[in-house]
Motif scaffolding. Structure first.
Motif, PDB file in Angstrom:
ATOM      1  N   ARG A  61       1.231  -1.858  -0.093  1.00  0.00           N
ATOM      2  CA  ARG A  61      -0.357  -0.065  -0.254  1.00  0.00           C
ATOM      3  C   ARG A  61       0.987   0.874  -0.297  1.00  0.00           C
ATOM      4  NH1 ARG A  61      -5.527   1.950  -0.801  1.00  0.00           N
ATOM      5  NH2 ARG A  61      -5.707   3.739   0.342  1.00  0.00           N
ATOM      6  N   GLY A  62       1.573   1.456   0.783  1.00  0.00           N
ATOM      7  CA  GLY A  62       2.859   2.967   0.985  1.00  0.00           C
ATOM      8  C   GLY A  62       1.828   3.593   1.234  1.00  0.00           C
ATOM      9  N   LEU A  63       2.024   4.457   0.473  1.00  0.00           N
ATOM     10  CA  LEU A  63       1.161   5.855   0.240  1.00  0.00           C
ATOM     11  C   LEU A  63       0.286   6.722  -0.506  1.00  0.00           C
ATOM     12  CD1 LEU A  63       4.640   8.113   1.239  1.00  0.00           C
ATOM     13  CD2 LEU A  63       3.333   7.450   2.209  1.00  0.00           C
ATOM     14  N   LEU A  64       0.068   5.322  -1.372  1.00  0.00           N
ATOM     15  CA  LEU A  64      -1.131   4.933  -2.330  1.00  0.00           C
ATOM     16  C   LEU A  64      -1.975   5.802  -1.621  1.00  0.00           C
ATOM     17  CD1 LEU A  64       0.375   2.075  -4.705  1.00  0.00           C
ATOM     18  CD2 LEU A  64       0.714   4.744  -5.025  1.00  0.00           C
ATOM     19  N   GLY A  65      -2.749   6.304  -2.421  1.00  0.00           N
ATOM     20  CA  GLY A  65      -4.302   6.883  -2.307  1.00  0.00           C
ATOM     21  C   GLY A  65      -4.312   8.094  -0.788  1.00  0.00           C
ATOM     22  N   SER A  66      -2.698   8.440  -1.073  1.00  0.00           N
ATOM     23  CA  SER A  66      -2.190   9.633   0.750  1.00  0.00           C
ATOM     24  C   SER A  66      -2.596  11.276  -0.253  1.00  0.00           C
ATOM     25  CB  SER A  66      -1.137   9.665   0.774  1.00  0.00           C
ATOM     26  OG  SER A  66      -0.614   9.214   0.838  1.00  0.00           O
ATOM     27  N   THR A  67      -3.035  11.888   0.009  1.00  0.00           N
ATOM     28  CA  THR A  67      -2.504  13.197  -0.424  1.00  0.00           C
ATOM     29  C   THR A  67      -1.395  13.765  -0.129  1.00  0.00           C
ATOM     30  OG1 THR A  67      -3.820  14.727   0.931  1.00  0.00           O
ATOM     31  CG2 THR A  67      -4.809  13.787  -1.322  1.00  0.00           C
ATOM     32  N   GLU A  68      -1.141  13.950   1.630  1.00  0.00           N
ATOM     33  CA  GLU A  68      -0.547  14.477   2.064  1.00  0.00           C
ATOM     34  C   GLU A  68       0.665  13.263   3.012  1.00  0.00           C
ATOM     35  OE1 GLU A  68      -0.225  18.303   4.976  1.00  0.00           O
ATOM     36  OE2 GLU A  68      -1.273  17.004   5.319  1.00  0.00           O
ATOM     37  N   LEU A  69       1.692  13.877   3.134  1.00  0.00           N
ATOM     38  CA  LEU A  69       2.982  13.206   4.070  1.00  0.00           C
ATOM     39  C   LEU A  69       3.350  13.597   5.452  1.00  0.00           C
ATOM     40  CD1 LEU A  69       4.516  10.726   5.404  1.00  0.00           C
ATOM     41  CD2 LEU A  69       5.618  10.707   3.444  1.00  0.00           C
ATOM     42  N   ILE A  70       2.956  12.980   6.625  1.00  0.00           N
ATOM     43  CA  ILE A  70       3.810  14.232   7.883  1.00  0.00           C
ATOM     44  C   ILE A  70       4.677  13.101   8.749  1.00  0.00           C
ATOM     45  CG2 ILE A  70       3.266  15.057   9.821  1.00  0.00           C
ATOM     46  CD1 ILE A  70       0.336  15.341   9.228  1.00  0.00           C
ATOM     47  N   GLY A  71       5.790  13.339   8.237  1.00  0.00           N
ATOM     48  CA  GLY A  71       6.619  12.623   8.448  1.00  0.00           C
ATOM     49  C   GLY A  71       7.175  11.607   7.754  1.00  0.00           C
ATOM     50  N   ALA A  72       7.567  10.966   8.415  1.00  0.00           N
ATOM     51  CA  ALA A  72       7.906   9.731   7.094  1.00  0.00           C
ATOM     52  C   ALA A  72       7.180   8.620   7.660  1.00  0.00           C
ATOM     53  CB  ALA A  72       9.577   9.674   7.599  1.00  0.00           C
ATOM     54  N   LEU A  73       7.718   8.046   5.989  1.00  0.00           N
ATOM     55  CA  LEU A  73       7.644   6.258   5.878  1.00  0.00           C
ATOM     56  C   LEU A  73       8.774   5.440   5.764  1.00  0.00           C
ATOM     57  CD1 LEU A  73       5.075   3.583   5.681  1.00  0.00           C
ATOM     58  CD2 LEU A  73       5.017   4.296   2.921  1.00  0.00           C
ATOM     59  N   TRP A  74       9.216   4.070   6.693  1.00  0.00           N
ATOM     60  CA  TRP A  74      10.237   3.208   6.580  1.00  0.00           C
ATOM     61  C   TRP A  74       9.339   2.087   5.893  1.00  0.00           C
ATOM     62  CZ3 TRP A  74      15.297   3.587   9.063  1.00  0.00           C
ATOM     63  CH2 TRP A  74      16.103   2.638   9.274  1.00  0.00           C
ATOM     64  N   ILE A  75      10.010   1.560   4.361  1.00  0.00           N
ATOM     65  CA  ILE A  75       9.303   0.485   4.178  1.00  0.00           C
ATOM     66  C   ILE A  75      10.688  -0.752   3.896  1.00  0.00           C
ATOM     67  CG2 ILE A  75       8.244  -0.518   2.389  1.00  0.00           C
ATOM     68  CD1 ILE A  75       7.778   2.268   0.750  1.00  0.00           C
ATOM     69  N   THR A  76      10.024  -1.562   5.248  1.00  0.00           N
ATOM     70  CA  THR A  76      11.300  -2.744   5.364  1.00  0.00           C
ATOM     71  C   THR A  76      10.836  -3.398   4.067  1.00  0.00           C
ATOM     72  OG1 THR A  76       9.491  -4.181   5.681  1.00  0.00           O
ATOM     73  CG2 THR A  76      10.875  -2.735   7.222  1.00  0.00           C
ATOM     74  N   LYS A  77      11.976  -4.141   3.935  1.00  0.00           N
ATOM     75  CA  LYS A  77      12.344  -5.145   2.892  1.00  0.00           C
ATOM     76  C   LYS A  77      11.499  -5.004   0.912  1.00  0.00           C
ATOM     77  CE  LYS A  77      11.387  -9.031   5.292  1.00  0.00           C
ATOM     78  NZ  LYS A  77      10.004  -9.814   5.703  1.00  0.00           N
ATOM     79  N   CYS A  78      12.333  -3.769   1.306  1.00  0.00           N
ATOM     80  CA  CYS A  78      11.909  -2.921  -0.529  1.00  0.00           C
ATOM     81  C   CYS A  78      12.741  -1.740  -1.307  1.00  0.00           C
ATOM     82  CB  CYS A  78      10.568  -1.660   0.651  1.00  0.00           C
ATOM     83  SG  CYS A  78       9.821  -0.666  -0.898  1.00  0.00           S
ATOM     84  N   PRO A  79      13.991  -2.994  -1.704  1.00  0.00           N
ATOM     85  CA  PRO A  79      14.525  -2.026  -2.816  1.00  0.00           C
ATOM     86  C   PRO A  79      14.735  -1.018  -3.762  1.00  0.00           C
ATOM     87  CG  PRO A  79      14.093  -4.543  -3.498  1.00  0.00           C
ATOM     88  CD  PRO A  79      12.804  -4.369  -2.648  1.00  0.00           C
ATOM     89  N   SER A  80      13.347  -1.011  -3.963  1.00  0.00           N
ATOM     90  CA  SER A  80      12.979   0.350  -4.834  1.00  0.00           C
ATOM     91  C   SER A  80      11.126   1.098  -4.819  1.00  0.00           C
ATOM     92  CB  SER A  80      12.846  -0.375  -6.232  1.00  0.00           C
ATOM     93  OG  SER A  80      12.333  -1.218  -6.948  1.00  0.00           O
ATOM     94  N   VAL A  81      11.420   2.061  -5.188  1.00  0.00           N
ATOM     95  CA  VAL A  81       9.934   2.254  -5.176  1.00  0.00           C
ATOM     96  C   VAL A  81       9.434   3.263  -6.291  1.00  0.00           C
ATOM     97  CG1 VAL A  81       9.870   2.631  -2.614  1.00  0.00           C
ATOM     98  CG2 VAL A  81      10.098   4.613  -4.336  1.00  0.00           C
ATOM     99  N   HIS A  82       7.774   2.940  -6.796  1.00  0.00           N
ATOM    100  CA  HIS A  82       7.641   3.409  -7.510  1.00  0.00           C
ATOM    101  C   HIS A  82       6.275   4.917  -6.788  1.00  0.00           C
ATOM    102  CE1 HIS A  82       3.581   2.483  -7.737  1.00  0.00           C
ATOM    103  NE2 HIS A  82       4.076   1.370  -7.412  1.00  0.00           N
ATOM    104  N   MET A  83       6.139   5.617  -8.253  1.00  0.00           N
ATOM    105  CA  MET A  83       5.199   6.872  -8.191  1.00  0.00           C
ATOM    106  C   MET A  83       4.157   6.914  -8.876  1.00  0.00           C
ATOM    107  SD  MET A  83       6.862   9.478  -6.226  1.00  0.00           S
ATOM    108  CE  MET A  83       5.514  10.284  -5.969  1.00  0.00           C
TER     109      MET A  83
END
Length: 122
Positions: free
Chosen positions: A37-59
């Motif tokens: 899920r990550g940040l999908l569906g969100s419109t703003e991030l407060i702070g940070a998100l640490w994603i374990t077992k995650c060698p890459s991300v997409h937008m």
């Protein structure tokens, strides 16, 4: 996860530490569902998100720009990049085991650079 009815993701229950210095609230995505899920569906991030077992991300599907730090197993920053909404992504790297996502500009504000060590606190 931690998204409210307005689409704001965070703040999380943990704290992000940069070289032992407390800088921001943190959500840790450490199970399959939260990592997907990550940040999908969100419109703003407060702070940070640490994603374990995650060698890459997409937008794909994202609505706002984010800073991304690629981390090795010890939390050492291997790369830092700002990604814009659309088709941007980080490429998988051999030693990357986790990814930290933050609002665009936050990593500079927090003084995060390649070689720094990131960790979490409760």
């Amino acid at each position: 996860m931690v998204t409210d009815q307005n689409g704001t993701f965070g703040p999380g229950p943990h704290r992000l530490l940069v070289n032992g210095r407390d800088v921001a609230p943190l959500v840790v995505a450490d199970d399959r569902k939260s990592r997907r899920r990550g940040l999908l569906g969100s419109t703003e991030l407060i702070g940070a998100l640490w994603i374990t077992k995650c060698p890459s991300v997409h937008m794909i599907g994202m609505k706002y720009a984010i800073d991304v730090a690629s981390l090795d197993k010890s939390g050492r920053v291997l790369a830092v990049k700002t990604l814009r909404p659309g088709w941007g992504m980080t490429l998988p790297r051999l030693r990357v085991s986790a990814t930290l996502e933050a609002p665009a500009g936050a990593l500079v504000e927090w003084g995060v650079t390649v070689g720094d060590t990131l960790s979490t606190a409760s």
